[in-house]
Design a protein around this motif. Structure first.
Motif, PDB file in Angstrom:
ATOM      1  N   THR A  36      -4.629 -19.226  -3.812  1.00 19.36           N
ATOM      2  CA  THR A  36      -3.353 -18.529  -3.943  1.00 19.36           C
ATOM      3  C   THR A  36      -2.492 -19.141  -5.044  1.00 19.36           C
ATOM      4  O   THR A  36      -2.692 -20.286  -5.445  1.00 19.36           O
ATOM      5  N   VAL A  46       6.047 -14.991  -5.693  1.00 19.61           N
ATOM      6  CA  VAL A  46       5.095 -14.036  -5.125  1.00 19.61           C
ATOM      7  C   VAL A  46       5.648 -13.447  -3.829  1.00 19.61           C
ATOM      8  O   VAL A  46       5.576 -12.230  -3.594  1.00 19.61           O
ATOM      9  N   ASP A  47       6.219 -14.287  -2.974  1.00 20.02           N
ATOM     10  CA  ASP A  47       6.788 -13.788  -1.724  1.00 20.02           C
ATOM     11  C   ASP A  47       7.919 -12.798  -2.004  1.00 20.02           C
ATOM     12  O   ASP A  47       8.027 -11.756  -1.341  1.00 20.02           O
ATOM     13  N   LYS A  50       6.477  -9.524  -3.051  1.00 14.49           N
ATOM     14  CA  LYS A  50       5.925  -8.813  -1.902  1.00 14.49           C
ATOM     15  C   LYS A  50       7.029  -8.216  -1.031  1.00 14.49           C
ATOM     16  O   LYS A  50       6.808  -7.218  -0.334  1.00 14.49           O
ATOM     17  N   HIS A  77       0.597  -9.367  -8.196  1.00 14.98           N
ATOM     18  CA  HIS A  77       1.551  -9.164  -7.109  1.00 14.98           C
ATOM     19  C   HIS A  77       2.901  -8.631  -7.603  1.00 14.98           C
ATOM     20  O   HIS A  77       3.799  -8.384  -6.786  1.00 14.98           O
ATOM     21  N   ASP A 291       1.471 -16.825   0.985  1.00 14.73           N
ATOM     22  CA  ASP A 291       1.936 -15.436   0.940  1.00 14.73           C
ATOM     23  C   ASP A 291       1.332 -14.603   2.060  1.00 14.73           C
ATOM     24  O   ASP A 291       1.391 -13.374   2.028  1.00 14.73           O
ATOM     25  N   LEU A 294       2.575 -10.837   4.301  1.00 15.36           N
ATOM     26  CA  LEU A 294       3.720 -10.173   3.679  1.00 15.36           C
ATOM     27  C   LEU A 294       3.384  -8.863   2.979  1.00 15.36           C
ATOM     28  O   LEU A 294       4.291  -8.200   2.471  1.00 15.36           O
ATOM     29  N   ASP A 295       2.129  -8.470   2.947  1.00 15.10           N
ATOM     30  CA  ASP A 295       1.772  -7.213   2.292  1.00 15.10           C
ATOM     31  C   ASP A 295       2.429  -6.045   3.027  1.00 15.10           C
ATOM     32  O   ASP A 295       2.282  -5.880   4.240  1.00 15.10           O
TER      33      ASP A 295
END
Length: 302
Positions: A36, A46-47, A50, A77, A291, A294-295
Motif C-alpha cells: 500500500t 489516499v484515505d 477515498k 486512488h 486504506d 474505505l472503498d
C-alpha cells in the motif's frame, strides 16, 4: 485544491497473521499480503481521496521501482501526485509489517528520501491556496525545520488555510524537535506516546493542555482502543472508540487524521470532526493496510 498533504511517503508491505519469524529458511503460510501507499502524508492523502475529497500530496521519493509503485497507486486512488519529487540515488521509504493476530504491527523500516525533503521541493502557491494543509511526519522531515517553511505556513494560515499536523516516530528527540511547528499550525493530532514525549507530561490530558498552550487551536490525542482526547480553548472532551473487530492497526492514526480533515471540510465542528475521524479509523482497523475498508465510503453517512 481542497486538501494538500505534505511530508512522509512510504511503501508498506504487510502480511497477516504473523505469529513468529520462521527459523532458518522455513516458510509460514499466511492469509493475506498487501502493498500500500502509506506514511503520514501519503496514507492520509489516499484515505482522503477515498472519502471523496480533492487532494494533492507533496513529498520526496526515490527514483526507483518502489517510487514507481507509490506514484501509481496514489494516482489510481485519485490523489494528485504532481508535487512529489524524485531524488536520484535515494531509496523510496518503505516498511515491512508482519501483522500479529491481535492486529499489532511491529515494523522494519527504511526512512529513505523523506529525510531530504526541503522547502525548495514544494509548490508554495499550491500550499497557500489549499483549504486545508496537512503536515504528515514533521518529526522526520528535518529539511522542513526551516524558517522559510514556517513563514510559508504563516502566510497560508493568514490567507485562510487550516493547518493540521500528525507525527510518525516514537523517538523522544524527534518529538521535541517537532515542537517548533506548534506556533504555526491549527490542530495537532499525535498519539498518546508522542504527546507524552513531546510535552514531558505525566498523562494524556496534561500533555494536551501543555501542547495547546504552545500555539494550536486544538490538540487531539489518539488513545488506541480508548478513543481520543480533544482539547481546545473550550475544554477537554473524550471521544470513545468504536467497538469493532481489529485486524490491523496500521494507518489508524492516518485514517483518524483523514476523517478529522474530512469533517472540517464538511463544515463540522472540532468534536464532530473527531467523531468522524474515529469512525474512519475504525473502518481501517477492520482490514489489512492503511486504506482498508474505505472503498465507496460516504463520510457524510458516518
Amino acid at each position: 485544491m481542497t486538501v494538500v498533504t505534505v511530508g512522509v511517503h512510504i511503501v508498506d508491505v504487510l502480511a497477516r497473521p504473523v505469529e513468529s519469524i520462521p527459523a532458518g529458511q522455513d516458510t509460514h503460510l499466511l492469509e493475506q499480503i498487501r502493498i500500500t501507499a502509506a506514511g503520514a502524508a501519503a496514507g492520509t492523502a489516499v484515505d482522503l481521496a477515498k472519502l471523496g475529497l480533492e487532494v494533492a500530496s507533496a513529498g520526496a521519493i526515490g527514483d526507483d521501482e518502489l517510487g514507481d509503485f507509490l506514484l501509481m497507486i496514489m494516482a489510481r486512488h485519485g490523489v494528485d501526485v504532481g508535487g512529489i519529487v524524485r531524488r536520484p540515488g535515494q531509496q523510496t521509504a518503505a516498511s515491512i509489517l508482519p501483522i500479529r493476530p491481535d492486529g499489532g504491527r511491529p515494523s522494519f523500516h527504511v526512512p529513505g528520501a523523506n529525510l531530504v525533503l526541503s522547502p525548495d521541493d514544494l509548490d508554495h502557491e499550491r500550499i497557500r491556496s489549499a483549504r486545508i494543509l496537512h503536515l504528515g511526519g514533521m518529526d522526520v522531515t528535518w529539511g522542513l525545520h526551516d524558517p522559510r517553511f514556517f513563514a510559508l505556513l504563516d502566510e497560508a494560515r493568514a490567507a485562510g488555510t487550516v493547518v493540521t499536523m500528525d507525527l510518525l516516530s516514537n523517538m523522544p528527540d524527534l518529538m521535541q524537535g517537532a515542537r517548533v511547528f506548534l506556533p504555526h499550525i491549527d490542530y495537532l493530532l499525535p498519539n498518546e506516546e508522542q504527546a507524552l514525549m513531546m510535552s514531558g507530561a505525566a498523562d494524556a490530558q496534561e500533555a494536551a493542555v501543555k501542547l495547546l498552550a504552545e500555539g494550536p487551536k486544538g490538540v487531539l490525542v489518539t488513545l488506541g482502543g480508548e478513543g481520543s482526547l480533544v482539547a481546545t480553548a473550550s475544554g477537554i472532551t473524550r471521544v470513545p472508540a468504536l467497538d469493532v473487530p481489529v485486524v490491523d492497526t496500521t494507518g489508524c492514526g492516518d485514517a483518524y487524521c483523514a476523517g478529522f480533515i474530512a469533517g472540517l471540510a464538511q463544515g463540522r465542528d472540532v468534536l464532530g470532526s473527531a467523531r468522524l475521524g474515529t469512525a474512519v479509523a475504525a473502518r481501517v482497523a477492520g482490514g489489512l493496510g492503511s486504506d482498508a475498508g474505505l472503498d465507496g465510503v460516504d463520510p457524510s453517512g458516518l
